[in-house]
Motif scaffolding. Structure first.
Motif, PDB file in Angstrom:
ATOM      1  N   GLY A 156       0.828  -1.218   0.000  1.00  0.00           N
ATOM      2  CA  GLY A 156       0.000   0.000   0.000  1.00  0.00           C
ATOM      3  C   GLY A 156       0.852   1.253   0.000  1.00  0.00           C
ATOM      4  N   GLN A 157       1.874   1.283   0.861  1.00  0.00           N
ATOM      5  CA  GLN A 157       2.759   2.478   0.902  1.00  0.00           C
ATOM      6  C   GLN A 157       3.497   2.615  -0.436  1.00  0.00           C
ATOM      7  OE1 GLN A 157       1.292   2.933   3.427  1.00  0.00           O
ATOM      8  NE2 GLN A 157       2.179   2.364   5.402  1.00  0.00           N
ATOM      9  N   GLY A 158       3.784   1.482  -1.072  1.00  0.00           N
ATOM     10  CA  GLY A 158       4.506   1.507  -2.345  1.00  0.00           C
ATOM     11  C   GLY A 158       3.757   2.210  -3.465  1.00  0.00           C
ATOM     12  N   THR A 159       2.447   2.366  -3.312  1.00  0.00           N
ATOM     13  CA  THR A 159       1.690   3.051  -4.377  1.00  0.00           C
ATOM     14  C   THR A 159       2.176   4.488  -4.574  1.00  0.00           C
ATOM     15  OG1 THR A 159      -0.094   3.669  -2.819  1.00  0.00           O
ATOM     16  CG2 THR A 159      -0.362   1.600  -4.044  1.00  0.00           C
ATOM     17  N   ILE A 160       2.801   5.047  -3.552  1.00  0.00           N
ATOM     18  CA  ILE A 160       3.414   6.384  -3.684  1.00  0.00           C
ATOM     19  C   ILE A 160       4.506   6.344  -4.753  1.00  0.00           C
ATOM     20  CG2 ILE A 160       4.887   8.077  -2.513  1.00  0.00           C
ATOM     21  CD1 ILE A 160       3.475   7.294   0.109  1.00  0.00           C
ATOM     22  N   GLY A 161       5.294   5.271  -4.738  1.00  0.00           N
ATOM     23  CA  GLY A 161       6.380   5.132  -5.716  1.00  0.00           C
ATOM     24  C   GLY A 161       5.843   5.023  -7.140  1.00  0.00           C
ATOM     25  N   LEU A 162       4.738   4.285  -7.303  1.00  0.00           N
ATOM     26  CA  LEU A 162       4.139   4.175  -8.639  1.00  0.00           C
ATOM     27  C   LEU A 162       3.731   5.548  -9.154  1.00  0.00           C
ATOM     28  CD1 LEU A 162       1.652   1.140  -8.417  1.00  0.00           C
ATOM     29  CD2 LEU A 162       4.003   1.171  -9.282  1.00  0.00           C
ATOM     30  N   GLU A 163       3.131   6.341  -8.269  1.00  0.00           N
ATOM     31  CA  GLU A 163       2.653   7.661  -8.696  1.00  0.00           C
ATOM     32  C   GLU A 163       3.820   8.579  -9.066  1.00  0.00           C
ATOM     33  OE1 GLU A 163      -1.271   7.223  -5.786  1.00  0.00           O
ATOM     34  OE2 GLU A 163       0.005   8.992  -5.542  1.00  0.00           O
ATOM     35  N   ILE A 164       4.897   8.502  -8.299  1.00  0.00           N
ATOM     36  CA  ILE A 164       6.073   9.338  -8.620  1.00  0.00           C
ATOM     37  C   ILE A 164       6.644   8.922  -9.975  1.00  0.00           C
ATOM     38  CG2 ILE A 164       8.461   9.894  -7.963  1.00  0.00           C
ATOM     39  CD1 ILE A 164       7.594   9.607  -5.007  1.00  0.00           C
ATOM     40  N   ALA A 165       6.764   7.604 -10.188  1.00  0.00           N
ATOM     41  CA  ALA A 165       7.339   7.112 -11.456  1.00  0.00           C
ATOM     42  C   ALA A 165       6.481   7.533 -12.652  1.00  0.00           C
ATOM     43  CB  ALA A 165       7.480   5.594 -11.403  1.00  0.00           C
ATOM     44  N   GLU A 166       5.184   7.580 -12.457  1.00  0.00           N
ATOM     45  CA  GLU A 166       4.305   7.996 -13.560  1.00  0.00           C
ATOM     46  C   GLU A 166       4.356   9.501 -13.798  1.00  0.00           C
ATOM     47  OE1 GLU A 166       0.983   4.526 -12.941  1.00  0.00           O
ATOM     48  OE2 GLU A 166       0.464   6.614 -12.486  1.00  0.00           O
ATOM     49  N   ASP A 167       4.360  10.256 -12.709  1.00  0.00           N
ATOM     50  CA  ASP A 167       4.304  11.712 -12.854  1.00  0.00           C
ATOM     51  C   ASP A 167       5.642  12.303 -13.298  1.00  0.00           C
ATOM     52  OD1 ASP A 167       1.726  11.546 -12.033  1.00  0.00           O
ATOM     53  OD2 ASP A 167       2.018  12.455 -10.054  1.00  0.00           O
ATOM     54  N   ARG A 168       6.739  11.710 -12.839  1.00  0.00           N
ATOM     55  CA  ARG A 168       8.088  12.235 -13.146  1.00  0.00           C
ATOM     56  C   ARG A 168       9.034  11.095 -13.478  1.00  0.00           C
ATOM     57  NH1 ARG A 168       8.391  17.606 -14.323  1.00  0.00           N
ATOM     58  NH2 ARG A 168       6.687  18.567 -13.191  1.00  0.00           N
ATOM     59  N   PRO A 169       8.854  10.456 -14.643  1.00  0.00           N
ATOM     60  CA  PRO A 169       9.717   9.316 -14.969  1.00  0.00           C
ATOM     61  C   PRO A 169      11.190   9.707 -15.105  1.00  0.00           C
ATOM     62  CG  PRO A 169       8.287   9.910 -16.822  1.00  0.00           C
ATOM     63  CD  PRO A 169       7.829  10.717 -15.654  1.00  0.00           C
ATOM     64  N   GLU A 170      11.460  11.012 -15.141  1.00  0.00           N
ATOM     65  CA  GLU A 170      12.857  11.451 -15.261  1.00  0.00           C
ATOM     66  C   GLU A 170      13.571  11.506 -13.909  1.00  0.00           C
ATOM     67  OE1 GLU A 170      10.175  13.308 -15.456  1.00  0.00           O
ATOM     68  OE2 GLU A 170      10.511  15.381 -14.797  1.00  0.00           O
ATOM     69  N   LYS A 192      12.080   1.159  -8.142  1.00  0.00           N
ATOM     70  CA  LYS A 192      13.142   0.398  -8.817  1.00  0.00           C
ATOM     71  C   LYS A 192      12.564  -0.618  -9.776  1.00  0.00           C
ATOM     72  CE  LYS A 192      16.816   1.653  -5.849  1.00  0.00           C
ATOM     73  NZ  LYS A 192      18.102   1.345  -5.275  1.00  0.00           N
ATOM     74  N   GLY A 193      11.318  -1.047  -9.519  1.00  0.00           N
ATOM     75  CA  GLY A 193      10.636  -1.898 -10.481  1.00  0.00           C
ATOM     76  C   GLY A 193      10.301  -1.136 -11.752  1.00  0.00           C
ATOM     77  N   ALA A 194       9.896   0.117 -11.578  1.00  0.00           N
ATOM     78  CA  ALA A 194       9.456   0.912 -12.729  1.00  0.00           C
ATOM     79  C   ALA A 194      10.618   1.646 -13.399  1.00  0.00           C
ATOM     80  CB  ALA A 194       8.386   1.910 -12.275  1.00  0.00           C
ATOM     81  N   LEU A 195      11.557   2.122 -12.603  1.00  0.00           N
ATOM     82  CA  LEU A 195      12.681   2.944 -13.100  1.00  0.00           C
ATOM     83  C   LEU A 195      13.981   2.370 -12.529  1.00  0.00           C
ATOM     84  CD1 LEU A 195      11.222   6.464 -12.089  1.00  0.00           C
ATOM     85  CD2 LEU A 195      10.984   5.382 -14.329  1.00  0.00           C
ATOM     86  N   PRO A 196      14.565   1.384 -13.193  1.00  0.00           N
ATOM     87  CA  PRO A 196      15.690   0.634 -12.595  1.00  0.00           C
ATOM     88  C   PRO A 196      16.888   1.479 -12.161  1.00  0.00           C
ATOM     89  CG  PRO A 196      14.872  -0.482 -14.550  1.00  0.00           C
ATOM     90  CD  PRO A 196      14.155   0.831 -14.484  1.00  0.00           C
ATOM     91  N   ASN A 197      17.080   2.646 -12.733  1.00  0.00           N
ATOM     92  CA  ASN A 197      18.289   3.417 -12.389  1.00  0.00           C
ATOM     93  C   ASN A 197      18.109   4.439 -11.272  1.00  0.00           C
ATOM     94  OD1 ASN A 197      19.861   2.060 -14.297  1.00  0.00           O
ATOM     95  ND2 ASN A 197      19.072   3.402 -15.930  1.00  0.00           N
ATOM     96  N   VAL A 198      16.916   4.512 -10.732  1.00  0.00           N
ATOM     97  CA  VAL A 198      16.667   5.540  -9.729  1.00  0.00           C
ATOM     98  C   VAL A 198      17.388   5.196  -8.422  1.00  0.00           C
ATOM     99  CG1 VAL A 198      14.571   4.573  -8.681  1.00  0.00           C
ATOM    100  CG2 VAL A 198      14.806   7.037  -8.884  1.00  0.00           C
ATOM    101  N   HIS A 199      17.851   6.223  -7.719  1.00  0.00           N
ATOM    102  CA  HIS A 199      18.444   6.041  -6.395  1.00  0.00           C
ATOM    103  C   HIS A 199      17.401   6.395  -5.342  1.00  0.00           C
ATOM    104  CE1 HIS A 199      22.237   5.577  -8.346  1.00  0.00           C
ATOM    105  NE2 HIS A 199      22.869   5.448  -7.193  1.00  0.00           N
TER     106      HIS A 199
END
Ligand SMILES: *Cc1c(COP(=O)(O)O)cnc(C)c1O
Length: 332
Positions: A156-170, A192-199
């Motif tokens: 559930g908390q991870g849904t925040i990460g999905l939203e960030i990856a969608e809104d700002r994939p850069e 990291k699932g959506a954007l493998p290079n993110v720190h």
């Protein structure tokens, strides 16, 4: 395999859609100017109940079978998870018992009570509160919904990460407040699932940083729980930790610690520059940038995790900024 995968986080999102807000990811002109890279704030301060915890609690309550849900729910909480669970329980038509230690601020205790939950104040630490939870599970058959070390909570908390990856994939760097690690584990797994290079970097207070000490020790360790401005980050990770320790070890690129003064600066910045009332735990990402503990080299997002700070305490911190009164040195 103990890790929560992207797929479970996507399922969580479907399950909680319409019951939690998709919060805005807004750009901060002052932090962007200061850091020389675009900096965005994921405003979980705007989430209903005032923190991201409604995401995990809602997913967990909806994932239970009917019978377990009907028996009533119980949890230990530093305040925000209790508030979220009380809300999710009410929405699902069941009751919640929330065990909190005497370190939890009064505003948070009152908010949980106002939502119809049965509040128990026990001891002076999250561990003490957890013992009462264990007793209620054993003796009254209530269903435990833990604050962080639980697959449905992390997803559930991870849904925040999905939203960030969608809104700002850069984005290249994401800063996440870190306590028990449900938020950081979920957000890092999604990103990291959506954007493998993110720190992904976790941020905790120096006073009682249980996950940081556990990562250093290579296993979950106990840390004395201390009074801190980041009260929502207090408490241990559990010596029998099942998910979040391994996920934070495997998924976080770094963890940084902040002094109480640095956290206070973050709260002041959020108010003065971003127009947001943010609690200490919610301000640590901003504070880490201001303190120079993290130096971003590309587009950055900060999870601003909650707003539930006592009003008088908030005013005191803002006022102290004008006179630059030192907030360090013991209890504030
Ligand atoms: C619970 C909480 C955190 C930390 O979340 P964990 O999953 O325990 O690491 C951070 N900020 C706020 C506002 C919280 O309520």
């Amino acid at each position: 395999m103990t890790a929560i995968a992207l797929e479970q986080i996507r399922e969580a999102r479907k399950r909680i859609e319409g019951r939690v807000l998709r919060t805005p990811l807004v750009s901060s002109s002052s932090l962007s100017a200061r850091c020389g890279v675009p900096v965005h704030l994921k405003l979980e301060t705007r989430q209903s109940t005032g923190s991201f915890k409604l995401r995990g609690a809602t997913n967990a309550v909806l994932s239970l079978d009917d019978e377990a849900r009907k028996r009533g729910l119980v949890t230990a909480s530093t305040g925000n998870h209790g508030r979220a669970l009380a809300t999710a329980a009410q929405a699902a038509g069941t009751r919640a018992v929330v065990c909190m230690s005497a370190l939890v601020p009064g505003n948070k205790v009152e908010a949980v009570r106002a939502l119809g939950a049965d509040v128990r104040i026990v001891g002076r630490s999250q561990d003490d509160a957890q013992k009462e939870v264990n007793r209620l599970v054993r003796e009254q058959g209530l269903t435990a919904v833990p604050p962080f070390d639980h697959a449905a909570i992390i997803a559930g908390q991870g849904t925040i990460g999905l939203e960030i990856a969608e809104d700002r994939p850069e984005v290249e760097l994401v800063l996440v407040p870190l306590s028990g690690g449900g938020l950081a584990a979920g957000v890092a797994a999604a990103l990291k699932g959506a954007l493998p290079n993110v720190h992904v970097v976790g941020v905790s207070m120096a006073r009682g940083a249980a996950m940081y000490e556990s990562l250093r020790a290579g296993q979950p360790v106990e840390v004395e729980e201390l009074d801190t401005l980041a009260d929502s980050l207090g408490g241990g990770i559990g010596l029998d930790n099942r998910y979040t320790f391994a996920m934070c070890r495997d998924l976080l690129d770094d963890v940084v610690l902040l002094t109480e003064d640095e956290i206070a600066e973050g709260i002041r910045h959020a108010f003065a520059q971003e127009g947001e009332i943010v609690e200490g735990a919610g301000a640590v990402g901003i504070a880490a940038l201001l303190a120079g503990k993290v130096t971003p080299s590309g587009p950055t997002a900060i999870v601003v995790s909650g707003r539930n700070i006592d009003e008088a305490r908030h005013r005191q911190i803002i006022d102290a900024g004008f006179g630059k009164v030192s907030l360090s040195g013991g209890r504030i």
